[in-house]
Scaffold this motif. Sequence first.
Motif, PDB file in Angstrom:
ATOM      1  N   LEU A   2       0.855  -1.178   0.000  1.00  0.00           N
ATOM      2  CA  LEU A   2       0.000   0.000   0.000  1.00  0.00           C
ATOM      3  C   LEU A   2       0.893   1.230   0.000  1.00  0.00           C
ATOM      4  O   LEU A   2       1.774   1.359   0.856  1.00  0.00           O
ATOM      5  CB  LEU A   2      -0.910   0.019   1.230  1.00  0.00           C
ATOM      6  CG  LEU A   2      -1.743   1.281   1.438  1.00  0.00           C
ATOM      7  CD1 LEU A   2      -2.744   1.472   0.301  1.00  0.00           C
ATOM      8  CD2 LEU A   2      -2.455   1.247   2.785  1.00  0.00           C
ATOM      9  N   VAL A   3       0.681   2.115  -0.971  1.00  0.00           N
ATOM     10  CA  VAL A   3       1.380   3.395  -1.026  1.00  0.00           C
ATOM     11  C   VAL A   3       0.318   4.464  -0.786  1.00  0.00           C
ATOM     12  O   VAL A   3      -0.668   4.544  -1.520  1.00  0.00           O
ATOM     13  CB  VAL A   3       2.082   3.590  -2.395  1.00  0.00           C
ATOM     14  CG1 VAL A   3       2.721   4.963  -2.467  1.00  0.00           C
ATOM     15  CG2 VAL A   3       3.112   2.491  -2.617  1.00  0.00           C
ATOM     16  N   LEU A   4       0.528   5.247   0.258  1.00  0.00           N
ATOM     17  CA  LEU A   4      -0.509   6.179   0.704  1.00  0.00           C
ATOM     18  C   LEU A   4       0.078   7.570   0.883  1.00  0.00           C
ATOM     19  O   LEU A   4       1.094   7.749   1.555  1.00  0.00           O
ATOM     20  CB  LEU A   4      -1.081   5.673   2.032  1.00  0.00           C
ATOM     21  CG  LEU A   4      -2.208   6.428   2.676  1.00  0.00           C
ATOM     22  CD1 LEU A   4      -3.430   6.464   1.774  1.00  0.00           C
ATOM     23  CD2 LEU A   4      -2.570   5.785   4.000  1.00  0.00           C
ATOM     24  N   ALA A   5      -0.578   8.554   0.247  1.00  0.00           N
ATOM     25  CA  ALA A   5      -0.184   9.961   0.403  1.00  0.00           C
ATOM     26  C   ALA A   5      -1.450  10.773   0.661  1.00  0.00           C
ATOM     27  O   ALA A   5      -2.498  10.493   0.080  1.00  0.00           O
ATOM     28  CB  ALA A   5       0.520  10.454  -0.842  1.00  0.00           C
ATOM     29  N   SER A   7      -2.953  14.946   1.655  1.00  0.00           N
ATOM     30  CA  SER A   7      -2.707  16.371   1.818  1.00  0.00           C
ATOM     31  C   SER A   7      -3.902  16.952   2.565  1.00  0.00           C
ATOM     32  O   SER A   7      -5.018  16.858   2.064  1.00  0.00           O
ATOM     33  CB  SER A   7      -2.557  17.045   0.458  1.00  0.00           C
ATOM     34  OG  SER A   7      -2.374  18.427   0.641  1.00  0.00           O
ATOM     35  N   PRO A   8      -3.705  17.525   3.763  1.00  0.00           N
ATOM     36  CA  PRO A   8      -2.470  17.560   4.539  1.00  0.00           C
ATOM     37  C   PRO A   8      -2.116  16.156   5.088  1.00  0.00           C
ATOM     38  O   PRO A   8      -2.873  15.211   4.897  1.00  0.00           O
ATOM     39  CB  PRO A   8      -2.798  18.519   5.677  1.00  0.00           C
ATOM     40  CG  PRO A   8      -4.269  18.415   5.848  1.00  0.00           C
ATOM     41  CD  PRO A   8      -4.819  18.139   4.465  1.00  0.00           C
ATOM     42  N   TRP A   9      -0.977  16.065   5.775  1.00  0.00           N
ATOM     43  CA  TRP A   9      -0.527  14.789   6.328  1.00  0.00           C
ATOM     44  C   TRP A   9      -1.579  14.223   7.271  1.00  0.00           C
ATOM     45  O   TRP A   9      -2.384  14.956   7.843  1.00  0.00           O
ATOM     46  CB  TRP A   9       0.811  14.957   7.063  1.00  0.00           C
ATOM     47  CG  TRP A   9       0.679  15.756   8.333  1.00  0.00           C
ATOM     48  CD1 TRP A   9       0.802  17.110   8.460  1.00  0.00           C
ATOM     49  CD2 TRP A   9       0.358  15.270   9.626  1.00  0.00           C
ATOM     50  NE1 TRP A   9       0.577  17.496   9.756  1.00  0.00           N
ATOM     51  CE2 TRP A   9       0.301  16.370  10.511  1.00  0.00           C
ATOM     52  CE3 TRP A   9       0.094  14.015  10.154  1.00  0.00           C
ATOM     53  CZ2 TRP A   9       0.018  16.248  11.862  1.00  0.00           C
ATOM     54  CZ3 TRP A   9      -0.196  13.899  11.506  1.00  0.00           C
ATOM     55  CH2 TRP A   9      -0.225  15.005  12.339  1.00  0.00           C
ATOM     56  N   CYS A  10      -1.551  12.920   7.430  1.00  0.00           N
ATOM     57  CA  CYS A  10      -2.434  12.245   8.383  1.00  0.00           C
ATOM     58  C   CYS A  10      -1.659  11.153   9.107  1.00  0.00           C
ATOM     59  O   CYS A  10      -0.725  10.573   8.557  1.00  0.00           O
ATOM     60  CB  CYS A  10      -3.618  11.585   7.673  1.00  0.00           C
ATOM     61  SG  CYS A  10      -4.840  12.731   7.042  1.00  0.00           S
ATOM     62  N   ARG A  11      -2.075  10.886  10.322  1.00  0.00           N
ATOM     63  CA  ARG A  11      -1.561   9.737  11.071  1.00  0.00           C
ATOM     64  C   ARG A  11      -2.338   8.534  10.571  1.00  0.00           C
ATOM     65  O   ARG A  11      -3.563   8.608  10.406  1.00  0.00           O
ATOM     66  CB  ARG A  11      -1.802   9.948  12.566  1.00  0.00           C
ATOM     67  CG  ARG A  11      -1.099   8.970  13.417  1.00  0.00           C
ATOM     68  CD  ARG A  11       0.242   9.521  13.804  1.00  0.00           C
ATOM     69  NE  ARG A  11       1.030   8.473  14.436  1.00  0.00           N
ATOM     70  CZ  ARG A  11       2.333   8.553  14.533  1.00  0.00           C
ATOM     71  NH1 ARG A  11       2.964   9.588  14.063  1.00  0.00           N
ATOM     72  NH2 ARG A  11       2.997   7.594  15.106  1.00  0.00           N
ATOM     73  N   VAL A  12      -1.666   7.413  10.337  1.00  0.00           N
ATOM     74  CA  VAL A  12      -2.286   6.244   9.726  1.00  0.00           C
ATOM     75  C   VAL A  12      -2.297   5.067  10.697  1.00  0.00           C
ATOM     76  O   VAL A  12      -1.285   4.744  11.318  1.00  0.00           O
ATOM     77  CB  VAL A  12      -1.534   5.829   8.444  1.00  0.00           C
ATOM     78  CG1 VAL A  12      -2.171   4.607   7.809  1.00  0.00           C
ATOM     79  CG2 VAL A  12      -1.479   6.988   7.454  1.00  0.00           C
ATOM     80  N   GLY A  20       2.233   5.340  11.628  1.00  0.00           N
ATOM     81  CA  GLY A  20       2.953   6.595  11.444  1.00  0.00           C
ATOM     82  C   GLY A  20       2.249   7.545  10.493  1.00  0.00           C
ATOM     83  O   GLY A  20       1.140   7.297  10.034  1.00  0.00           O
ATOM     84  N   PRO A  21       2.936   8.666  10.181  1.00  0.00           N
ATOM     85  CA  PRO A  21       2.326   9.691   9.331  1.00  0.00           C
ATOM     86  C   PRO A  21       2.533   9.407   7.839  1.00  0.00           C
ATOM     87  O   PRO A  21       3.458   8.692   7.445  1.00  0.00           O
ATOM     88  CB  PRO A  21       3.073  10.956   9.735  1.00  0.00           C
ATOM     89  CG  PRO A  21       4.423  10.464  10.147  1.00  0.00           C
ATOM     90  CD  PRO A  21       4.197   9.104  10.770  1.00  0.00           C
ATOM     91  N   THR A  22       1.649  10.002   7.034  1.00  0.00           N
ATOM     92  CA  THR A  22       1.820   9.943   5.584  1.00  0.00           C
ATOM     93  C   THR A  22       2.949  10.896   5.194  1.00  0.00           C
ATOM     94  O   THR A  22       3.206  11.856   5.920  1.00  0.00           O
ATOM     95  CB  THR A  22       0.521  10.345   4.857  1.00  0.00           C
ATOM     96  OG1 THR A  22       0.116  11.637   5.296  1.00  0.00           O
ATOM     97  CG2 THR A  22      -0.563   9.334   5.068  1.00  0.00           C
ATOM     98  N   PRO A  23       3.621  10.651   4.072  1.00  0.00           N
ATOM     99  CA  PRO A  23       3.408   9.557   3.120  1.00  0.00           C
ATOM    100  C   PRO A  23       3.968   8.235   3.653  1.00  0.00           C
ATOM    101  O   PRO A  23       4.919   8.228   4.433  1.00  0.00           O
ATOM    102  CB  PRO A  23       4.172  10.001   1.873  1.00  0.00           C
ATOM    103  CG  PRO A  23       5.241  10.900   2.396  1.00  0.00           C
ATOM    104  CD  PRO A  23       4.667  11.571   3.625  1.00  0.00           C
ATOM    105  N   ARG A  59      -2.240   2.209  -4.775  1.00  0.00           N
ATOM    106  CA  ARG A  59      -1.822   3.586  -4.525  1.00  0.00           C
ATOM    107  C   ARG A  59      -3.050   4.441  -4.212  1.00  0.00           C
ATOM    108  O   ARG A  59      -4.019   4.408  -4.958  1.00  0.00           O
ATOM    109  CB  ARG A  59      -1.110   4.160  -5.740  1.00  0.00           C
ATOM    110  CG  ARG A  59       0.165   3.447  -6.074  1.00  0.00           C
ATOM    111  CD  ARG A  59       0.823   4.002  -7.343  1.00  0.00           C
ATOM    112  NE  ARG A  59       1.843   3.101  -7.828  1.00  0.00           N
ATOM    113  CZ  ARG A  59       3.069   3.023  -7.327  1.00  0.00           C
ATOM    114  NH1 ARG A  59       3.406   3.804  -6.334  1.00  0.00           N
ATOM    115  NH2 ARG A  59       3.933   2.178  -7.815  1.00  0.00           N
ATOM    116  N   LYS A  60      -2.968   5.188  -3.123  1.00  0.00           N
ATOM    117  CA  LYS A  60      -4.041   6.105  -2.734  1.00  0.00           C
ATOM    118  C   LYS A  60      -3.425   7.478  -2.515  1.00  0.00           C
ATOM    119  O   LYS A  60      -2.506   7.629  -1.706  1.00  0.00           O
ATOM    120  CB  LYS A  60      -4.722   5.642  -1.443  1.00  0.00           C
ATOM    121  CG  LYS A  60      -5.410   4.308  -1.525  1.00  0.00           C
ATOM    122  CD  LYS A  60      -6.721   4.425  -2.233  1.00  0.00           C
ATOM    123  CE  LYS A  60      -7.459   3.099  -2.224  1.00  0.00           C
ATOM    124  NZ  LYS A  60      -8.664   3.127  -2.989  1.00  0.00           N
TER     125      LYS A  60
END
Length: 66
Positions: A2-5, A7-12, A20-23, A59-60
């Motif tokens: 999983l590739v995740l980005a 905007s704005p950053w998010c905690r996953v 952890g945070p994105t990306p 990819r998201k």
Amino acid sequence: MLVLATSPWCRVTVDGVDRGPTPLRLPLPAGEHVVDLANPQFHIARRLTVAIVANQTVRKNLDFGE
């Protein structure tokens, strides 16, 4: 994978585990996974389900901007 980005950053959190945070680039086992995204500063709290297929990358790119 999983590739995740975002905007704005998010905690996953994936399946209840903080990742952890994105990306992010996460190897995940095949199957469905619950992904929670949070950023209290920007009032973001979202949940999505992703289906991972063996040997493929999902990819998201999510934009929570106004």
